[in-house]
Design an enzyme around this catalytic site. Structure first.
Site, short mmCIF file in Angstrom:
data_model
loop_
_atom_site.label_atom_id
_atom_site.label_comp_id
_atom_site.label_asym_id
_atom_site.label_seq_id
_atom_site.Cartn_x
_atom_site.Cartn_y
_atom_site.Cartn_z
N ALA A 85 -62.85 -11.34 57.97
CA ALA A 85 -61.57 -10.87 57.46
C ALA A 85 -61.07 -11.73 56.30
O ALA A 85 -61.37 -12.92 56.21
CB ALA A 85 -60.53 -10.86 58.58
N SER A 275 -73.46 -11.38 70.25
CA SER A 275 -72.54 -12.25 69.51
C SER A 275 -71.43 -12.74 70.43
O SER A 275 -71.02 -12.03 71.36
CB SER A 275 -71.94 -11.48 68.34
N HIS A 277 -68.67 -13.95 68.72
CA HIS A 277 -67.68 -14.04 67.65
C HIS A 277 -67.68 -15.43 67.01
O HIS A 277 -66.64 -15.98 66.63
CB HIS A 277 -66.28 -13.71 68.18
#
Length: 397
Positions: A85, A275, A277
């Site tokens: 992001a 994953s 994160h």
């Protein structure tokens, strides 16, 4: 304006140090940090170090084929760039950096829902393969609108991130008062004195905001933004709805359990990204490399597996593929490069990994990705990690 000479950056750690010199402290810590005690963050790397590569000799392979195929795309390297992001907060070049870096090495770039450059602008920048990562909003109308924009712009794979129902407790971000867009207070102003290049870019370029959202998003903490905007109640039935809305190739990102992997395939996902994160959510969750063998054993060859997390070297990619991954993905290496020197920095970071992979394949004695097999790794280290994964699975039954 950047910190250091790009030619002196020989590895990702060199680039990380350059990013730390150039970027504002809250920016660098957001890229670099994890949740709670950051044990999972460390384990993501440490589990790679637990393996040795038993190289083959006199194979005569001097020009390895790094081609990989993934969800209908031929990639020149067995990796793609994970979403992240708000890239324009790290450097004013923003998401253009990783998008162009991916194009240069012949692979795909995955754009975040919460990008600071729009879906359409990134699509116009490169004709290479493009994936779109989705967080699930409480407003389904907004979800459908984003899907339609991504389809219209040529994004071919939808990635649903599922390990982010709420934000992990990222202590560095809390201490730094991190927000996107940034909210400048006394602490941020003090840290800005040590980041003049970053400050100059921030003050002289357009404001950083979430480009795919309507209007100006207020500067709030990530915890507050997620709790207000994202749907933590999203479940498997909602995932089925989402797959029907997209009606194209899909990947689920954030899986570490083999039973969840099996259910994802039954639900209709085409690929699984293993994953945690990047160690930024549940501290104490297993590393992707530790979770990989049990998931591969459970799903067999039914779906491609992506290992996401901890990749810094070409040898990391070889180890991941040897343990069952089809390809890998990463974000921190290119984010360090972006924070250190914008588009050139992101390109340099990604190219370093691509070059290292080719070199390490020659040194390992393999001519193609398909030749990377489990017997390249020391038997004791291979056996140790699956045993841990199996124990976790048995406890859950």
């Amino acid at each position: 304006m950047f910190a250091g000479n790009t030619d002196d950056w020989l590895n990702i750690e060199d680039i990380r140090k350059a990013a730390r010199r150039r970027a504002h402290r809250m920016v660098f810590d957001y890229i670099d940090g994890g949740s709670d005690d950051e044990r999972t963050l460390a384990q993501n790397r440490d589990d790679f170090d637990a393996h040795n590569i038993y190289h083959r000799v006199l194979t005569g392979h001097d020009k390895p084929d790094t081609t990989a195929h993934f969800l209908g795309h031929k990639l020149d390297v067995p990796f793609f760039l994970s979403p992240a992001a708000g890239n324009r907060l790290f450097h004013t070049d923003g998401e253009a950096g990783p998008a162009l870096a991916a194009r240069d090495v012949g692979t795909a770039y995955s754009l975040s829902t919460l990008s600071s450059t729009s879906i359409e602008d990134i699509a116009a920048l490169t004709d290479g393969p493009k994936f779109f990562q989705l967080y699930v909003w409480k407003d389904r109308g907004l979800v459908k609108a984003m899907l339609e924009r991504a389809k219209a712009s040529g994004y071919s794979v939808l990635t649903l991130t599922v390990d982010f129902p709420i934000t992990g407790f990222r202590e560095r971000d809390k201490r730094n008062g991190f927000t996107i867009p940034p909210k400048v207070g006394v602490k941020q102003a003090w840290h800005a004195l040590n980041a003049p290049f970053w400050v100059w870019d921030y003050l002289t370029k357009p404001a950083v905001k979430y480009a795919n959202l309507d209007g100006d998003t207020p500067a709030v903490s990530l915890n507050q933004f997620v709790s207000e905007q994202l749907n933590a109640a999203f479940d498997w039935r909602d995932a089925e709805w989402l797959l029907g809305e997209w009606a194209g190739k899909t990947m689920i990102k954030g899986v570490v359990r083999s039973d969840d992997a099996v259910r994802a395939l039954r639900t209709g996902f085409d690929a699984i990204s293993i994953s945690n994160h990047g160690g930024r959510q549940l501290d104490g969750s297993p590393s992707p490399l530790r979770a990989l063998p049990a998931i591969r054993q459970k799903v067999g060859d039914d779906a491609p597996l992506v290992l996401d997390g901890g990749i810094r070297r070409g040898t990391d990619i070889i180890k991941a593929i040897a343990l069952g991954a089809d390809i890998v993905s990463f974000a921190r290496p290119y984010l360090y490069g972006l924070a250190a020197n914008g588009i050139p920095g992101a390109r340099h970071a990604v190219q370093l990994i691509a070059d290292a992979l080719r070199r390490d394949m020659v040194l390992a004695g393999v001519s193609s990705i398909g030749e990377i097999s489990r017997d390249l790794l020391h038997p004791e280290s291979v056996d140790r990690i699956p045993a841990d994964s199996d124990r976790l699975e048995k406890k859950a039954v």
